[in-house]
Design an enzyme around this catalytic site. Sequence first.
Site: not given
Length: 177
Positions: A62, A99
């Site tokens: 991204r 994460e």
Amino acid sequence: MTNNEFLLKHLRNVPDFPVPGIQFKDVSTLYKNPRCMKIMVNELYELYKDKGITKVVGIESRGFVIGAALAVKLGAGFVMCRKPGKLPADTLSESYMKEYGKDTIEIHTDAIEPTDNVLLHDDLLATGGSMKAAYNLVKKFNPKNIYINFIIELTGEGLNGRAVFDKDVEMTALIKI
Ligand code: AMP
């Protein structure tokens, strides 16, 4: 509506993706919108146009979208930080915790010169693990300066990605959530 509000309005939140408990900020809804694209590239250009940036380094995948568009506008080259096994020539690699899981990123050994001013770009800062790994990789080339940018900085949910970087690292984010 301000540019910031316009971006926030178009950012999609997907609950429990890719695992339960994660609020996934889906930038595909920003990337598909022409005005969002223009706002992001123009605002980043204004932030970095006077920094003498010679290379924009985007983090797969991204970080490639706005990173490459911004590189063109800045008159800089574009470098890919990629997942393991994707880059064909000699690489340096670094592992990190995300994460949601562990990962590794790589960069070509001839991607950056000591004369470069580098802007590292990714879509989102969560724990800071992936950007820290990319930062560590870029640091090995000993460039003149390293700047860091995100479209989105997550500041809630016990996340403090900024804290993993030295205080003197110049970091920006267009949206803080
Ligand atoms: P981190 O290394 O924890 O800062 O995670 C940042 C990277 O993981 C970025 O490349 C993001 O694309 C992705 N990521 C992590 N958490 C999220 C989230 N909540 N929403 C969207 N992308 C995320």
